[in-house]
Design an enzyme around this catalytic site. Sequence first.
Site, PDB file in Angstrom:
ATOM      1  CE  LYS A  79      33.982  19.583  13.730  1.00 40.46           C
ATOM      2  NZ  LYS A  79      35.221  20.129  14.585  1.00 40.46           N
ATOM      3  CB  SER A 154      34.600  18.325  17.992  1.00 41.17           C
ATOM      4  OG  SER A 154      35.510  19.109  17.209  1.00 41.17           O
ATOM      5  CB  SER A 178      38.573  19.284  17.270  1.00 48.18           C
ATOM      6  OG  SER A 178      38.131  19.305  18.344  1.00 48.18           O
TER       7      SER A 178
END
Lengths: 484, 100
Positions: A79, A154, A178
């Site tokens: 990420k 997210s 997330s």
Amino acid sequence: MDLTDLTAEGIRQALVSRQSSAEEVCQAHLKRIEEKNGEIGAFLTVCTERALEQAQNVDRAIAEGRALPPLAGVPVAVKDVLVTRGVRTTCASRILENYVPPYHATAVERLEAAGAVVLGKTNCDEFAMGSSTENSAFLPTRNPIDAERVPGGSSGGSAAAVGAHLAPIALGSDTGGSIRQPAAFCGVVGMMGTYGRVSRYGLVAFASSLDHVGPFARSVTDAARVLKVIAGRDSADSTSADVPVPDYEALLAGEISGLKVGVPREYFEGLSAETGDNIERGIRMLGELGCRIESITLPHTAYSIACYYIIATAEASSNLARYDGVRYGFRASSYEGLRDMYKKTRDAGFGAEVKRRIMLGTYVLSSGYYDAYYRKAQQVRALIARDFLNAFEKVDVIVTPVSPMPAFKLGERLDDPLQMYLADIYTVNASLAGIPGVSVPCGRTRTAPHLPIGMQILAPHFGEVRMLQVARAFEKAGGFELAG
Amino acid sequence: MGLTEENVRHVAELAHLDLADEEVRKFQPQLDAILAYVQKLNELDTSNVPPMAQVLSPAKATPPLRPDQMAECLPRELALANAPEQSAGFFKTPSVLERE
């Protein structure tokens, strides 16, 4: 054999038996990224040459007969809120669009030391603020199961990358859900450990008392393997726990028969009928595996969203004060003096959701409001944490839905931030309490496109072993593919 | 007690955000709705609850201090590499003291 279908363990076997080389495994994933990323938008940056070099290093080690570390040659997607030395790290924000960090996050450092091959950096909501990955400043990520729908957020890019077989494993970050929520939306495994289990060093800070780094994978075994590699004390993060790291993977087969599974009644209000049905079937399956199912209460659940959005935004407003156009990142091109430079840089560099949260956080910390909002939220946080401590005196793990509904359509929820926040109701509680949680697939919706549904398993502080044992037993019994 | 556009402008000033008028108009009702929602916490009597200021589980608290030792740090050129503007080995900002 399609190399992109392999799990981390499958890749290891292919390498050890010399059926494939690490370079072939890497190439196969890079090729799939090339074919699919345009449509899915999972990666913001693909580091082709760097990845191939790392894979070739693994092949050399194999040729020299050296012992292979646990993730040798396993491609990983990271990420884009975890800093990577020499590889652009944007947080999906204009303000860091060209930022090239001079150091690695500890989790990335440990993955590479364990032989993993970083394929690239994945899309997310800007600074990890969001539940759909639509808040990325660059592009939305699409759900690999239905391109009309969001992958969750997210960490949507990491979840979509693993779901679409662009990578067998990925790293994400979880502040209020997330990792767990996008794992549920994309039909993969995603987990966060106890607060402090994995070092946050090099995770770009959003809300420091809530931020976690954790893995995505397509099997519980792979998630356990990654967790063991990244967990443990790190002198660079004073909140990382000095608690021994068990061999999660070796312990996965532990007996779950006789365990007490708590089902909190507050988590079954206001969720979609199909989500409820699937989770109830999943719970029945745990009963068939010998667990004792017990109804429990977590009485302060209804206050968790309000509590979370005060604490998370307060911490964010403070953490994001560092983006001032001085040391790194974007600087506005025209301004009158220093203060105006800050203001114009930040206004142009941040997207709407980030500004909204900075504003909320600034407000709740501002003079005259601190006690009414921030201190009050910290007190309620203590009550929420106490609910879990009380519950875990009676049960070993807690099972709940991850999200009230499966993946929604792009654009469907963008106009009403409060409605978007309210959908985090089942994930923020564990974050506030600092306990570990894993999301595992638990069947799909009946009608096309058969959207995945996620079941959440929560455990007491440092109870990851038991949590993963339950997840593994559920997976093995066929729970991931629950049929109506 | 609703949040006014004037309040929004004041908070933006504190947060160093140069919000455009249309942003102020957009954020005002959104922030107002969120702040109204979080009032929900006032339903709870927390007068005897100590605030939870740290998350580590009490039994496993980590020793907070490390030995105070010299260690390698980031070389200057790397630390400056991402700066929008630098000069003579320093970060460069617009002048701090604004002219009257």
